[in-house]
Each structure stands twice: as C-alpha cells, then as structure tokens.
Design an enzyme around this catalytic site. Structure first.
Site, PDB file in Angstrom:
ATOM      1  N   ARG A   1     105.256 -23.675 -17.396  1.00 42.02           N
ATOM      2  CA  ARG A   1     105.787 -22.659 -16.476  1.00 42.02           C
ATOM      3  C   ARG A   1     104.952 -22.484 -15.203  1.00 42.02           C
ATOM      4  O   ARG A   1     104.474 -21.387 -14.892  1.00 42.02           O
ATOM      5  CB  ARG A   1     105.987 -21.319 -17.191  1.00 42.02           C
ATOM      6  CG  ARG A   1     106.811 -21.447 -18.447  1.00 42.02           C
ATOM      7  CD  ARG A   1     107.258 -20.130 -18.995  1.00 42.02           C
ATOM      8  NE  ARG A   1     108.467 -19.652 -18.350  1.00 42.02           N
ATOM      9  CZ  ARG A   1     109.092 -18.528 -18.685  1.00 42.02           C
ATOM     10  NH1 ARG A   1     108.612 -17.783 -19.637  1.00 42.02           N
ATOM     11  NH2 ARG A   1     110.188 -18.154 -18.069  1.00 42.02           N
ATOM     12  N   PRO A   2     104.776 -23.572 -14.449  1.00 42.46           N
ATOM     13  CA  PRO A   2     104.029 -23.451 -13.194  1.00 42.46           C
ATOM     14  C   PRO A   2     104.821 -22.668 -12.151  1.00 42.46           C
ATOM     15  O   PRO A   2     106.019 -22.426 -12.339  1.00 42.46           O
ATOM     16  CB  PRO A   2     103.878 -24.913 -12.748  1.00 42.46           C
ATOM     17  CG  PRO A   2     105.028 -25.636 -13.372  1.00 42.46           C
ATOM     18  CD  PRO A   2     105.324 -24.918 -14.661  1.00 42.46           C
ATOM     19  N   ILE A   3     104.153 -22.283 -11.054  1.00 41.56           N
ATOM     20  CA  ILE A   3     104.887 -21.626  -9.959  1.00 41.56           C
ATOM     21  C   ILE A   3     104.691 -22.400  -8.656  1.00 41.56           C
ATOM     22  O   ILE A   3     104.753 -21.847  -7.569  1.00 41.56           O
ATOM     23  CB  ILE A   3     104.490 -20.143  -9.787  1.00 41.56           C
ATOM     24  CG1 ILE A   3     102.981 -19.993  -9.594  1.00 41.56           C
ATOM     25  CG2 ILE A   3     104.957 -19.283 -10.926  1.00 41.56           C
ATOM     26  CD1 ILE A   3     102.619 -18.696  -8.899  1.00 41.56           C
ATOM     27  N   ASP A   4     104.428 -23.705  -8.805  1.00 41.88           N
ATOM     28  CA  ASP A   4     104.160 -24.527  -7.626  1.00 41.88           C
ATOM     29  C   ASP A   4     105.326 -24.533  -6.638  1.00 41.88           C
ATOM     30  O   ASP A   4     105.130 -24.563  -5.425  1.00 41.88           O
ATOM     31  CB  ASP A   4     103.808 -25.964  -8.046  1.00 41.88           C
ATOM     32  CG  ASP A   4     104.880 -26.579  -8.928  1.00 41.88           C
ATOM     33  OD1 ASP A   4     105.321 -25.915  -9.885  1.00 41.88           O
ATOM     34  OD2 ASP A   4     105.298 -27.712  -8.654  1.00 41.88           O
TER      35      ASP A   4
ATOM     36  N   CYS B   1     107.045 -15.547 -21.736  1.00 42.07           N
ATOM     37  CA  CYS B   1     107.125 -16.230 -23.025  1.00 42.07           C
ATOM     38  C   CYS B   1     106.454 -17.594 -22.945  1.00 42.07           C
ATOM     39  O   CYS B   1     106.544 -18.284 -21.934  1.00 42.07           O
ATOM     40  CB  CYS B   1     108.583 -16.410 -23.430  1.00 42.07           C
ATOM     41  SG  CYS B   1     109.379 -14.866 -23.885  1.00 42.07           S
TER      42      CYS B   1
ATOM     43  N   ARG C   1     106.844 -12.321 -16.818  1.00 47.46           N
ATOM     44  CA  ARG C   1     107.078 -13.483 -15.979  1.00 47.46           C
ATOM     45  C   ARG C   1     107.481 -13.062 -14.563  1.00 47.46           C
ATOM     46  O   ARG C   1     107.043 -13.629 -13.572  1.00 47.46           O
ATOM     47  CB  ARG C   1     108.194 -14.312 -16.642  1.00 47.46           C
ATOM     48  CG  ARG C   1     108.586 -15.560 -15.919  1.00 47.46           C
ATOM     49  CD  ARG C   1     107.607 -16.671 -16.157  1.00 47.46           C
ATOM     50  NE  ARG C   1     107.857 -17.813 -15.330  1.00 47.46           N
ATOM     51  CZ  ARG C   1     106.919 -18.626 -14.884  1.00 47.46           C
ATOM     52  NH1 ARG C   1     105.657 -18.413 -15.185  1.00 47.46           N
ATOM     53  NH2 ARG C   1     107.211 -19.660 -14.146  1.00 47.46           N
TER      54      ARG C   1
ATOM     55  N   ASP D   1     118.078 -20.412 -22.400  1.00 50.06           N
ATOM     56  CA  ASP D   1     117.815 -19.147 -23.098  1.00 50.06           C
ATOM     57  C   ASP D   1     118.686 -18.989 -24.349  1.00 50.06           C
ATOM     58  O   ASP D   1     118.368 -18.188 -25.225  1.00 50.06           O
ATOM     59  CB  ASP D   1     118.059 -17.950 -22.159  1.00 50.06           C
ATOM     60  CG  ASP D   1     116.916 -17.773 -21.166  1.00 50.06           C
ATOM     61  OD1 ASP D   1     115.859 -18.397 -21.350  1.00 50.06           O
ATOM     62  OD2 ASP D   1     117.090 -17.015 -20.196  1.00 50.06           O
TER      63      ASP D   1
ATOM     64  N   LYS E   1     118.960  -8.697 -17.505  1.00 47.09           N
ATOM     65  CA  LYS E   1     117.513  -8.484 -17.333  1.00 47.09           C
ATOM     66  C   LYS E   1     116.968  -9.350 -16.201  1.00 47.09           C
ATOM     67  O   LYS E   1     116.231  -8.871 -15.338  1.00 47.09           O
ATOM     68  CB  LYS E   1     116.777  -8.804 -18.641  1.00 47.09           C
ATOM     69  CG  LYS E   1     115.262  -8.778 -18.499  1.00 47.09           C
ATOM     70  CD  LYS E   1     114.547  -9.296 -19.725  1.00 47.09           C
ATOM     71  CE  LYS E   1     114.596 -10.774 -19.876  1.00 47.09           C
ATOM     72  NZ  LYS E   1     113.428 -11.555 -19.494  1.00 47.09           N
ATOM     73  N   ASN E   2     117.330 -10.619 -16.218  1.00 51.40           N
ATOM     74  CA  ASN E   2     116.728 -11.519 -15.230  1.00 51.40           C
ATOM     75  C   ASN E   2     117.210 -11.242 -13.807  1.00 51.40           C
ATOM     76  O   ASN E   2     116.506 -11.546 -12.847  1.00 51.40           O
ATOM     77  CB  ASN E   2     116.956 -12.985 -15.625  1.00 51.40           C
ATOM     78  CG  ASN E   2     116.110 -13.371 -16.829  1.00 51.40           C
ATOM     79  OD1 ASN E   2     115.177 -12.651 -17.197  1.00 51.40           O
ATOM     80  ND2 ASN E   2     116.433 -14.491 -17.457  1.00 51.40           N
TER      81      ASN E   2
HETATM   82  C1  UD1 Z   1     113.931 -17.942 -15.550  1.00 49.82           C
HETATM   83  C2  UD1 Z   1     114.240 -16.905 -16.589  1.00 49.82           C
HETATM   84  C3  UD1 Z   1     114.216 -17.520 -17.985  1.00 49.82           C
HETATM   85  C4  UD1 Z   1     115.112 -18.746 -18.052  1.00 49.82           C
HETATM   86  C5  UD1 Z   1     114.819 -19.713 -16.911  1.00 49.82           C
HETATM   87  C6  UD1 Z   1     115.819 -20.856 -16.843  1.00 49.82           C
HETATM   88  C7  UD1 Z   1     113.370 -14.860 -15.613  1.00 49.82           C
HETATM   89  C8  UD1 Z   1     112.346 -13.800 -15.641  1.00 49.82           C
HETATM   90  N1  UD1 Z   1     113.237 -15.847 -16.503  1.00 49.82           N
HETATM   91  O1  UD1 Z   1     112.605 -18.397 -15.809  1.00 49.82           O
HETATM   92  O2  UD1 Z   1     114.673 -16.536 -18.921  1.00 49.82           O
HETATM   93  O3  UD1 Z   1     114.861 -19.432 -19.281  1.00 49.82           O
HETATM   94  O4  UD1 Z   1     114.866 -19.021 -15.654  1.00 49.82           O
HETATM   95  O5  UD1 Z   1     117.127 -20.387 -16.764  1.00 49.82           O
HETATM   96  O6  UD1 Z   1     114.317 -14.816 -14.846  1.00 49.82           O
HETATM   97  N2  UD1 Z   1     109.268 -25.024 -12.617  1.00 49.82           N
HETATM   98  C9  UD1 Z   1     108.284 -25.748 -11.972  1.00 49.82           C
HETATM   99  N3  UD1 Z   1     107.665 -25.163 -10.898  1.00 49.82           N
HETATM  100  C10 UD1 Z   1     107.991 -23.921 -10.464  1.00 49.82           C
HETATM  101  C11 UD1 Z   1     108.992 -23.189 -11.126  1.00 49.82           C
HETATM  102  C12 UD1 Z   1     109.623 -23.772 -12.204  1.00 49.82           C
HETATM  103  O7  UD1 Z   1     107.986 -26.873 -12.350  1.00 49.82           O
HETATM  104  O8  UD1 Z   1     107.377 -23.463  -9.491  1.00 49.82           O
HETATM  105  C13 UD1 Z   1     109.955 -25.626 -13.776  1.00 49.82           C
HETATM  106  C14 UD1 Z   1     109.744 -24.826 -15.073  1.00 49.82           C
HETATM  107  O9  UD1 Z   1     108.529 -25.181 -15.716  1.00 49.82           O
HETATM  108  C15 UD1 Z   1     110.969 -25.230 -15.865  1.00 49.82           C
HETATM  109  C16 UD1 Z   1     112.038 -25.381 -14.786  1.00 49.82           C
HETATM  110  O10 UD1 Z   1     111.342 -25.570 -13.550  1.00 49.82           O
HETATM  111  O11 UD1 Z   1     110.755 -26.490 -16.479  1.00 49.82           O
HETATM  112  C17 UD1 Z   1     112.982 -24.219 -14.653  1.00 49.82           C
HETATM  113  O12 UD1 Z   1     112.214 -23.037 -14.536  1.00 49.82           O
HETATM  114  P1  UD1 Z   1     112.768 -21.728 -13.786  1.00 49.82           P
HETATM  115  O13 UD1 Z   1     114.242 -21.857 -13.600  1.00 49.82           O
HETATM  116  O14 UD1 Z   1     111.919 -21.472 -12.611  1.00 49.82           O
HETATM  117  O15 UD1 Z   1     112.501 -20.625 -14.883  1.00 49.82           O
HETATM  118  P2  UD1 Z   1     111.798 -19.221 -14.713  1.00 49.82           P
HETATM  119  O16 UD1 Z   1     112.089 -18.639 -13.369  1.00 49.82           O
HETATM  120  O17 UD1 Z   1     110.403 -19.290 -15.201  1.00 49.82           O
END
Ligand code: UD1
Length: 380
Positions: free
Chosen positions: A122-125, A117, A93, A305, A22-23
C-alpha cells in the site's frame, strides 16, 4: 479484544437498509474543509474511520457539528494548523485525503503516514507523484507526509496504476490549482464520481469522473454546499453474499443497483436469484451453489473489497473455484479462519483454489483486517 459469538445455521431473511459509502465519506469529509463556508453532509456512515477523521479535522481547527448520527456540518475557515497527527489518524488509510485537501486550499500539509488494513505494501507513491507534478515539494519525514507549494499549477498526469486514493487525492488538490489538470488512467469507482460531484457542488470544475480521463479546471475558491453521500456498495454486497451463504432471502434497500453489477453477475452465475428494483436488490438462494472463477479488478470489475466475502461463500460451492487477486498482494488473510471452520482452500501467490465442502463448522477465528472480519462473520 472485541469478540462476536455467532450461532450459525439460520437463513438470513428480511430487509436491510444500506448506509453511506465509507470510502466516499472519508474523501468528502476531507474535501469539506477546502471551503471557508459551511458544508452540510448527509448519509455519513457512523463508523470508526469517519469519526477518527472528523476528530482530526476538529483538532486542526475546523468546526465540526454532528447534527445527528449521519449528518455533519463542517466549517473549515478556522483551520490554523496544517499538521495532522495523532495515534488514531495514524491507523487509518484515508488520512491521506487531508494531504490533497490541505495542499489544494492552503498549499501546505503535514499528515501522518497512512495506516489501514494490512493487505499488502500500500504505497502512496502515485499520490506523491501527482502532487509533485502539480508543483509541490513532497517528502516523508518524521512519520509524516509533508507537502508544500508556492502555487499549484495544472498539468497532465498519467497514473501508472489505477488507484482510487491517488485519483481522488490529485483531483482534490487540482481543483484549487491554477489552470487545467488532466488525470489519465484514473480510477472509475462510484466513490470517485461521488467525490467529484461533491467538489463540483462546491464550485469546482471537474469533468469525466467515472471514465479513465478526468479533466479539472482549477478554481480560486470553493463554496458552501449540502450533499448526501452515495450508498456503500461493499456494505450492500456483504449482505447480498451473506444472503447467498445462508440460503436466505434478503432485500438490500437504499442501493444503486448499477454499482452492484459485478456482484449480482457472480451471484447469478453460481445459481442465486437476483432481482433488481430502482433502489433495491433482492437475493434469493434456494439452490446448491455452483463453482466459478473470479479475478478482482478496478471498477467496473469485481471489487477487491468483496473478494474475502466471495471466498467465504465459495467454500460452499460445488466443485473447484479459482480466485485471482490482482489489486492487493496480500489479501487472502480470511483463508486461515475459513479453513479452521472446515473450508478447503489452497493459496499460491495471488491465486486461491477453493474446493467446495458440504458445510462449515463453528471455530474460534481471528479477523486480521476489516473485510476478513466480514468474511468470517458471513461464514459463521
Ligand atoms: C481504496 C479503498 C480500499 C479498496 C481500494 C481498491 C479507501 C480508504 N480504501 O484503497 O477499501 O480496497 O481502494 O478499491 O478508500 N498503489 C500504488 N501506489 C499508490 C497508490 C496505490 O502502487 O500511490 C497500488 C496499491 O498498492 C494497490 C493498487 O494501487 O495495489 C490500488 O490501490 P488504491 O486503489 O490506491 O487503494 P487505496 O486507495 O489504498
């Protein structure tokens, strides 16, 4: 509300075929619009998130043809709208991958802030930092992430945190930037490699995916391709752990055993038998489960996960298990339901102590997020 009624107590025995990841699919379907030529993608999992994403891609003008339940043909040449927002896309997401894809190709994107979820902030910074480093103006207004650029220019980006989403998103945009981009401290997950392979099959120039340094030389255009998505390691792991939890014997087929090593290693450690074949893994659980310690980490560590599922399994292990969740800050939502079923779990911050019990009992429980639901199903 959707409900499952489960009568437990039966060992799971048999074979199961695993679908596409899926991811990986969510990123690959987004990246498919980056060419004006037709792209055919196979092994697409037929789940809510992929369907929501496909509808969103269609809404902005791309042609989407579903050839069968798992094969999609996409043509992105008809896209005229760069604003992706509807009530469904707001809930998933991976809508954020459309930012990287549209920004790379059209140098502009307006995409609803991602949902997903509820497992922490879950920031996107980091995604935004990457796009800005490539030369885009990025802001968040009116519930949208908005990114614009005159042109994107390759650069050196260091990710403060290992992020799957940010790595893939920056990789997509950089594929169509001018010059060379280097992403340091990149995520190494199998689906990062799969997305890189997909983009390369469309003519991108990405090297090093699967290591922590990814080098991308931007190209002007991407072209048609046919691509099959890798198997879903989390779906496979779910069946492996469900086999162990029910003292079963399950062969999980159509997998890449290498991607499952962290899960196989834990199962072996707690007393299960794991047999690896070329594209299958068999889990047999005939002995009592032993206790263990586990810390979630980015790949190749134990995947976050899978942590809710492992907790469900460890409720039945003899002794005291310690689980540390280092990736997301709020990912123990399954504990409440498991305790209702008779488990003995104590949470302190990002650590959970699980004291093994003889058995679990049926109860009415609530799935607060996707993997929590899988954990409760497994326990049930
Ligand atoms: C993706 C997966 C999710 C999985 C996760 C980790 C998808 C749709 N989801 O989520 O199933 O649990 O990878 O394997 O593919 N973070 C920041 N800033 C950012 C981005 C992330 O601080 O801009 C932090 C997150 O809060 C978290 C960590 O980095 O603590 C890892 O997150 P990330 O690997 O980005 O997870 P997702 O892409 O949200």
């Amino acid at each position: 509300m959707e409900q499952y009624v489960i009568k437990g107590g039966n060992p799971l025995v048999g074979e199961v075929e695993i679908g596409g990841a899926k991811n990986a699919a969510l990123a690959i379907l987004s990246a498919a619009v980056m060419t004006d030529e037709t792209v055919t993608i196979e092994n697409v999992p037929n789940v809510r998130d992929t369907n929501v994403l496909l509808n969103a891609i269609e809404e902005i003008g791309a042609r989407v043809e579903r050839l069968d339940a798992h094969t999609v043909r996409i043509n992105g040449s008809f896209i005229r709208d760069f604003n992706v927002d509807n009530e469904f896309i707001r809930k998933i997401r991976a809508s954020y991958y459309l930012i990287g894809a549209l920004l790379g190709k059209y140098k502009r994107a307006e995409v609803a802030l991602p949902g997903g979820c509820n497992i922490g902030g879950r920031p996107i910074d980091l995604h935004m930092k990457g796009f800005r480093a490539l030369g885009a103006d990025v802001d968040i207004k009116y519930g949208l992430v908005r990114a614009y650029a005159e042109k994107l220019t390759g650069t050196h980006i260091y990710l403060d945190k290992v992020s799957v989403g940010a790595t893939i998103n920056i990789m997509m945009a950089a594929s169509m930037a001018e010059g060379k981009t280097i992403i340091e401290n990149a995520a190494k997950e199998p689906h990062v490699v799969d997305v890189a392979n997909f983009l390369n099959s469309m003519g991108a120039n990405i090297r090093g995916a699967g290591t922590d340094v990814i080098r991308i030389v931007g190209v002007e255009k991407l072209h048609a391709t046919e691509y099959s998505i890798i198997p879903d390691q989390i779906e496979a792991g779910t069946f492996m752990l469900a086999a162990a939890a029910t003292k079963g014997d399950v062969t999980v087929k159509n997998v890449i055993p290498k991607h499952l090593e962290a899960i196989s290693a834990k199962l072996l450690e707690i007393g299960c038998e794991v047999e690896e074949f070329d594209d299958a893994v068999r889990v047999v659980a005939s002995k009592p489960l032993r206790h263990t310690q586990v810390t979630t980490l980015p790949y190749p560590g134990f995947p976050t996960d899978m942590q809710p599922l492992l907790m469900a399994l460890l409720t039945l292990a003899k002794g005291h298990c310690m689980i540390s969740e280092t990736v997301f800050e709020a990912r123990f939502s399954q504990a409440e339901g498991l305790c209702r079923m008779g488990a003995d779990i104590r949470i302190a911050g990002r650590r959970a102590s699980v004291f093994g019990v003889e058995r679990l009992f049926g109860a009415e429980v609530f799935a607060k997020d996707l993997r929590c639901g899988a954990a409760l199903l497994c326990a049930a």
